[in-house]
Scaffold this active site. Structure first.
Site, PDB file in Angstrom:
ATOM      1  N   SER A  77       0.829  -1.196   0.000  1.00  0.00           N
ATOM      2  CA  SER A  77       0.000   0.000   0.000  1.00  0.00           C
ATOM      3  C   SER A  77       0.870   1.256   0.000  1.00  0.00           C
ATOM      4  CB  SER A  77      -0.961  -0.045   1.194  1.00  0.00           C
ATOM      5  OG  SER A  77      -1.958   0.933   1.080  1.00  0.00           O
TER       6      SER A  77
ATOM      7  N   ASP B  37      -8.981  -5.796  -5.058  1.00  0.00           N
ATOM      8  CA  ASP B  37      -8.595  -4.680  -4.196  1.00  0.00           C
ATOM      9  C   ASP B  37      -9.442  -3.457  -4.534  1.00  0.00           C
ATOM     10  OD1 ASP B  37      -7.323  -2.770  -2.672  1.00  0.00           O
ATOM     11  OD2 ASP B  37      -5.318  -3.165  -3.447  1.00  0.00           O
TER      12      ASP B  37
ATOM     13  N   HIS C  47      -7.109  -6.007  -0.645  1.00  0.00           N
ATOM     14  CA  HIS C  47      -5.920  -5.183  -0.440  1.00  0.00           C
ATOM     15  C   HIS C  47      -4.859  -5.854   0.430  1.00  0.00           C
ATOM     16  CE1 HIS C  47      -3.678  -1.489  -0.569  1.00  0.00           C
ATOM     17  NE2 HIS C  47      -3.703  -1.340   0.742  1.00  0.00           N
TER      18      HIS C  47
END
Length: 768
Positions: free
Chosen positions: A621, A712, A744
């Site tokens: 991320s 995601d 995610h």
């Protein structure tokens, strides 16, 4: 005789040569041993009929063949000896809880609720266990509610005081959908299953984003465990998502109230996972009455849910003091008011009367306020991910909490009357300590480090109980924290320390809190080579308002055991260092955070701990954002990179993510709230692009591994794919792994296993 069905050629998997295949085999064998280490998720303590203590642990272990977590319960009896020693007597075998979504013992420990969520429209099963058998089983049809929430955020299972009623959160039933036949729309109700008709889609109902895709609105229900009757709680607005319910204490059975957290939908729902900046309040509502005679509520009692915390923008994790005089709760008002997806918490209380109906307008007392800038070594503020269902010592006003303190998770006591906060886990320990449950005035915790598997600790007060500063911690031998001899041997040759990294740009116009050093955890071999350093992996957390803690991570420990040193950086903007440090990053992403990571790398190189030619980086991320920024802004710094669901292009992400407000806040800083729009201007898109790793793509030459989850919603795969295609276009070596059913986190057992196996092989190839 040869097998006629056997292939005459050895088939090598796509992307592997003979050397890589051998490396795959070797690393996968080791990774499997790390994967099998159990994780303690929760624990509950209660007194048996004899007065002795019992503890139930909820354990999980990845099941690679079924690609899901195997969950089981392990039980222990605690005996206290005359010499102050404590013995845990473990049952011979744990009990596997197959297909179990939730298990929660009653406060007395005499009953155990087991919830099994079914798929599709099958009923949800509730089982009530006694010490020897299943006493009752109820099937709740999908027409009443769908699956019970067990995600840790909306989730809460609350038994009432006499253990006959259970309040919980579940998905609302599916609304009626239009029916169509060969002739068109069919009026009236039609059966769901009819080969001559089909159900239309109806209106789209927006969910709470990542991890909640397809889930219905969380609603509040109560089940009577004697009759199996389930009732939805009336009086809650349709627009309110509810969670974290608890029973309010009352002196009268006829005055039964529930307190819960409510999140209003507003004009739209943004992603809520990892985002405490969503406004929320505490509410109270009258509990359903299961009596056959009329309930004795006052005639003026409001039937609708009433807000309790109107004057504060955030209130969650409500807990009543043992005497019922105070309602205590956490708040992330710093996040809500600023726009940061996560920030420093505060703790508050309001007065409560068990003899009267709750009041709407309550004075909110600040127990632990937000700490803006902590003095060196002092309390940096509250950073809690949860609160125990019963966090109280016997004095009735001291809470036990786990919270981040810099890069370390520590155990705290908080006096809700005086506001005093004390760190009671060892101040000399750089290990992380996490409270599991309380055994009276004693604490059962788990302690670990990046190179030490979790171990159970038992804490008790020494001397005068009024002196809350003297705690002794005992080591508890446990079968549930075992690992293989090979893993233990490899980890025993490793060590770690927490480094303080000076800020390079301290001369800038920064707040005091933003100018203080940040931290990095360095894990390495105990035996130093005279002629060379081990290759080093820089590990970068996401968020960015999160923190890398000095606790055990199977994936990081695996990479360290391959012969890599680890530099785990908590750059400025991370939690655990005061609110000024958190708020220093928004508007400066792609520069301040990147420079902090580069400074940390240079710090360990300068100390002689790392070879500049053998450094790799991995992040997920925002950690992937930093990884891809590093290979663009400092193209000669890294020999290899791995990015997991990385943010590569704000301008592309802002129109597709479940948290577009995050893009604005991190890129624009304090101007984000006035600038945010669902239709970014050309100027906004230009700023987004310039803040993104893709703006530096022309300078990248580092071999890069991309790991992407196709489902995601937080950082949709188009973001990573665009970056990977751009690397290929300019001739940079890039490998893309797509996991079709992952969101995610990329944390499904097979995905996690294959991800870190490929990361290990990739880094070995380029950093040896």
């Amino acid at each position: 005789m040869e097998n006629p069905g056997a292939s005459p050629f050895k088939v090598t998997p796509v992307g592997l040569d003979a050397n890589s295949e051998e490396e795959y085999f070797s690393q996968s064998t080791l990774l499997k041993e790390f994967t099998e280490i159990p994780s303690i998720e929760k624990a509950w303590s209660f007194k048996s009929n004899s007065g002795a203590s019992q503890v139930m642990f909820s354990i999980s272990q990845p099941n690679l063949l079924e690609n899901k977590k195997r969950r089981y319960a392990s039980f222990s009896h605690i005996s206290k000896e005359r010499d102050d020693s404590v013995q845990f007597h473990w049952d011979a075998f744990p009990i596997e809880m197959r297909s179990t979504s939730l298990m929660v013992p009653s406060p007395s420990g005499s009953k155990l609720l087991v919830v099994q969520n079914a798929e599709n429209d099958s009923p949800t099963r509730f089982e009530i266990w006694s010490s020897s058998q299943v006493e009752r089983e109820f099937h709740v049809p999908s027409s009443i509610h769908r699956s019970v929430y067990y995600d840790g955020w909306f989730e809460e299972i609350s038994w009432n005081s006499d253990e006959t009623l259970i309040a919980y959160i579940a998905e609302e039933p599916v609304s009626a959908k239009p029916t169509f036949t060969y002739f068109g729309y069919e009026k009236g109700n039609c059966p769901d299953k009819d080969c001559n008709s089909w159900k239309g889609q109806g209106d789209w109902d927006e969910g709470w984003g990542e991890a909640y895709d397809g889930k219905r609105l969380p609603k509040l229900f109560v089940i009577n465990i004697n009759s199996g009757e389930v009732r939805a709680v009336d009086g809650i607005e349709k627009s309110l998502s509810v969670g974290q319910v608890i029973w309010a204490p009352s002196a009268k059975d006829s005055l039964q109230y529930l307190v819960f957290v409510g999140w209003p939908s507003g004009t739209r729902k943004f992603g809520i996972k990892y985002c405490t900046n969503r406004p929320c309040s505490l509410y109270f509502v009258r509990a359903p009455c299961f009596r056959y005679e009329p309930c004795q509520y006052g005639t003026d009692t409001k039937l609708s849910a009433v807000v309790l915390t109107e004057s504060i923008s955030s209130a969650f994790f409500p807990r009543f003091s043992p005497d019922g005089k105070f309602l205590v709760f956490l708040s992330s008002k710093s996040a809500v008011d600023s726009g940061a997806h996560n920030a420093t918490d505060s703790l508050h209380r309001i007065d409560w009367s068990i003899d009267a109906e709750p009041q709407q307008r309550n004075k909110i007392v600040d127990v632990v306020p937000v700490v803006m800038c902590a003095e060196d070594g002092s309390f940096p503020g509250l950073y809690c991910s949860n609160i125990l269902s019963n966090p109280w010592l016997s004095d009735g006003h001291t809470m036990i909490l786990s919270a981040a303190w810099g890069s370390t998770l520590v155990v705290l006591t908080v006096d809700i009357l005086s506001g005093d906060v004390l760190r009671i886990s060892p101040c000399t320990s750089e290990f992380s300590w996490d409270v599991l449950t309380l055994d009276g005035d004693n604490i059962i915790a788990v302690c670990s480090s990046p190179v030490d598997v979790p171990e159970i600790k038992y804490g008790y007060l020494v001397g005068n109980a009024s002196d809350n500063t003297k705690w002794n911690w005992l080591d508890i031998s446990s079968p549930i924290t075992k690992c293989s001899e090979k893993v233990r041997s490899l980890l025993s040759s490793k060590e770690f320390s927490i480094m303080s990294i000076p800020v390079r740009d301290a001369s800038e116009n920064l707040t005091k809190g933003a100018s203080k050093p940040y931290e990095a955890i360095f894990a390495s071999s105990k035996s130093k080579k005279h002629d060379a350093c081990d290759p080093m992996i820089v590990v970068l957390h996401g968020g960015p308002h999160c923190v890398s803690l000095s606790s055990f991570s199977k994936s990081s420990a695996f990479l360290c055991s391959l012969g890599f040193s680890l530099l785990i950086v908590s750059y400025r903007g991370s939690l655990g260092f005061g609110e000024e440090a958190v708020q220093s990053l928004p508007g400066r992403v792609g520069s301040q955070d990147v420079n902090d990571v580069l400074a940390a790398i240079d710090h360990v190189i300068g100390m002689g701990f790392a070879d500049p030619a053998k450094i790799a980086a991995v992040g997920i991320s925002h950690g992937g954002f930093l990884t891809t920024h590093l290979i663009g802004q400092a193209p000669d710094k890294l020999a290899a990179a791995a990015a997991r669901n990385p943010v590569c292009n704000f301008a592309l992400m802002v129109g597709t993510t479940d948290i577009p407000d995050w893009c604005y806040f991190e890129a624009f800083g304090s101007e984000a709230k006035s600038s945010f729009t669902a239709t970014p201007s050309a100027e906004h898109l230009a700023l987004f692009y310039n803040k993104s790793p893709i703006s530096h793509i022309s300078k990248v030459k580092t071999p890069t591994l991309m790991l992407l989850g196709a489902k995601d919603l937080r950082v949709p795969i188009t973001d990573g794919l665009q970056y990977a295609r751009a690397l290929k276009e300019k001739g940079v070596e890039v490998k893309v792994m797509m996991f079709p059913d992952d969101i995610h986190e990329l944390d499904r057992p097979r995905t996690d296993f294959e991800s870190f196996l490929n990361i290990g092989v990739w880094f070995k190839k380029y950093c040896s």
